[in-house]
Design an enzyme around this catalytic site. Structure first.
Site, mmCIF file in Angstrom:
data_model
loop_
_atom_site.group_PDB
_atom_site.id
_atom_site.type_symbol
_atom_site.label_atom_id
_atom_site.label_comp_id
_atom_site.label_asym_id
_atom_site.label_seq_id
_atom_site.Cartn_x
_atom_site.Cartn_y
_atom_site.Cartn_z
ATOM 1 N N GLN A 96 33.469 35.419 28.401
ATOM 2 C CA GLN A 96 34.071 34.209 27.845
ATOM 3 C C GLN A 96 34.510 33.237 28.919
ATOM 4 O OE1 GLN A 96 38.503 35.314 26.707
ATOM 5 N NE2 GLN A 96 37.117 36.981 26.084
ATOM 6 N N HIS A 98 37.347 29.532 29.218
ATOM 7 C CA HIS A 98 38.378 28.724 28.586
ATOM 8 C C HIS A 98 38.228 27.266 29.031
ATOM 9 C CE1 HIS A 98 40.025 32.539 27.516
ATOM 10 N NE2 HIS A 98 40.353 32.850 28.759
ATOM 11 N N GLU A 133 44.985 31.644 32.894
ATOM 12 C CA GLU A 133 45.641 32.938 32.709
ATOM 13 C C GLU A 133 45.668 33.743 34.003
ATOM 14 O OE1 GLU A 133 43.168 34.221 29.439
ATOM 15 O OE2 GLU A 133 42.068 35.607 30.721
ATOM 16 N N HIS A 265 34.225 35.160 32.560
ATOM 17 C CA HIS A 265 34.868 36.419 32.914
ATOM 18 C C HIS A 265 34.840 37.377 31.733
ATOM 19 C CE1 HIS A 265 38.048 34.001 31.031
ATOM 20 N NE2 HIS A 265 38.595 35.152 30.637
ATOM 21 N N ARG A 284 32.834 32.005 23.798
ATOM 22 C CA ARG A 284 32.181 33.256 24.182
ATOM 23 C C ARG A 284 30.768 33.019 24.668
ATOM 24 N NH1 ARG A 284 35.677 34.054 20.101
ATOM 25 N NH2 ARG A 284 37.220 35.705 20.453
#
Length: 402
Positions: A96, A98, A133, A265, A284
């Site tokens: 996936q 972001h 993240e 990642h 994804r």
């Protein structure tokens, strides 16, 4: 200071034992993947201020500046800007990426204008926020992160000696690196799934054969072993091949990985503390039965190769701080010894404190009240509070970086 009652998400890739062991409760027999600590609308934590349980979202909404402080509300509005999790992966998560902040805002607005329901399986953007993240390992942790250099990926594909991989290896050898990575990933994701399934099966078989023996502990052997393992979980999935384009990362306890926008990642296995901006936006690429929006994905992915940076904490004022470039969150770790005096965690921003080992006592410097956190327990501390922490244990502290 409020003790948090947190939700555990039962995703299929979760461990049956890791979170129960951390929390000191019996396993249910079902996977337990993530424990969420924060005010995300999907699974907000609950607190009890003597009038019964209420969600942390409701507490903050009732008095945003009183709970979050002027600094946080000025920067991010009337919401907690971060989400803290404990993630327990027993099998691989989806491959996936972001979006960045502008991409998320644009994508969310477009889907809202088109009337796509928030719970639609083909919906890409659940909110208008980005999702940088940080993952800090509590146990040895494995993942895939960012693109390998094209020459390394080409060597891995060529080494498998699978006819269906040769055109991709040729592209990686011949084209400029970023263009080559884009072309190969695009080719894998847009290929006819039935036709590609045979190449995926041959790739998995060759990877299994070449991952053992003298190759077992080599980077090549690890890459092949990972691809073969992924094929067992996701037979026929293009992500089995795409994983060979990515760097394999192993974290030891206390080491961390920061993931910015557009970086492909996948977490493979292990237990870790994860801190992120308060968003649920995921696009994804593979290793999933869920929706893959290839055009939107290719708009988001950053086709930049290089070795991922493994973060180790810097000592700052008695804490160990994991430095990242974002303002929404800051993660630090305190390793407390019972023989030493406590220390104050004053701040103008809200905090969530998570005990991952031992036993830690929080004492409110203003009124002397105490809250004891055992392993796996957590607490919310509103802005302006000055808890003193003491005891023997490990405490993770999530707060705002501004």
């Amino acid at each position: 200071m409020d003790r948090l009652d947190n939700s555990v998400r039962p995703y299929a890739w979760g461990s049956v034992t890791a979170l129960p062991e951390l929390l000191g409760v019996p396993p249910t027999g079902a996977p337990q993947a993530e424990m969420w600590m924060g005010a995300h609308p999907g699974a907000p934590s609950r607190v009890d201020r003597d009038s019964g349980p209420v969600t942390l979202s409701e507490v903050i909404a009732a008095d945003p500046e009183g709970e979050l402080g002027a600094v946080t509300t000025a920067a991010f509005g009337p919401r907690l800007p971060f989400l803290l999790k404990v993630l327990a992966a027993a099998s691989p998560l989806s491959l996936q990426v972001h979006p960045d902040l502008s991409q998320a805002a644009e994508g969310f607005a477009a889907e809202e204008a088109s009337g796509v329901p928030l719970d639609a399986p083909h919906r890409n953007y659940k909110d208008a926020n980005h999702k940088p993240e940080l993952l800090c390992a509590l146990t040895p942790f494995e993942g895939l992160c960012g693109f390998r250099h094209a020459s390394e990926a080409a060597a891995l594909l060529s080494g498998l000696d699978v006819d269906g991989l040769k055109p991709y290896a040729d592209i990686l050898h011949a084209s400029p690196e970023g263009d080559a990575l884009r072309e190969v990933l695009t080719g894998l994701l847009t290929a006819d799934r039935a036709a590609l399934a045979e190449t995926v099966a041959q790739t998995a078989a060759a990877a299994e054969r070449l991952s053992g023996g003298t190759h077992a502990d080599t980077p090549q052997g690890v890459a092949y072993a990972t691809s073969a393992s992924l094929a067992r979980h996701y037979p026929g999935d293009p992500g089995v091949i795409a994983a060979l384009l990515l760097n394999h990362v192993r974290l030891q306890p206390g080491e961390a990985l920061y993931l910015g926008a557009g970086v492909p990642h996948a977490y493979l296995n292990g237990l870790g503390v994860e801190l992120m901006a308060n968003s649920d936006n995921v696009l994804r690429c593979g290793l999933t039965p869920k929706h893959v929006d290839v055009p939107e994905l290719l708009r988001i992915v950053r086709f930049e190769a290089g070795e991922p940076e493994i973060l180790r904490p810097d000592p700052v004022g008695g804490e160990e701080v994991y430095q990242t470039p974002v303002e929404e969150f800051r993660l630090s770790r305190l390793v407390l010894e019972a023989s030493r005096p406590g220390r104050e965690l004053a701040g103008r921003t809200p905090q969530i404190l998570l005990c991952t080992a031992g036993r830690v006592t929080l004492r409110d410097a203003a009124d002397g009240t105490e809250l004891v956190l055992e392993r796996g327990e957590s607490a919310y501390v509103k802005s302006g509070s000055r808890p003193e922490v003491s005891g023997g244990g490990t405490l993770f502290r999530a707060t705002v970086a501004v």
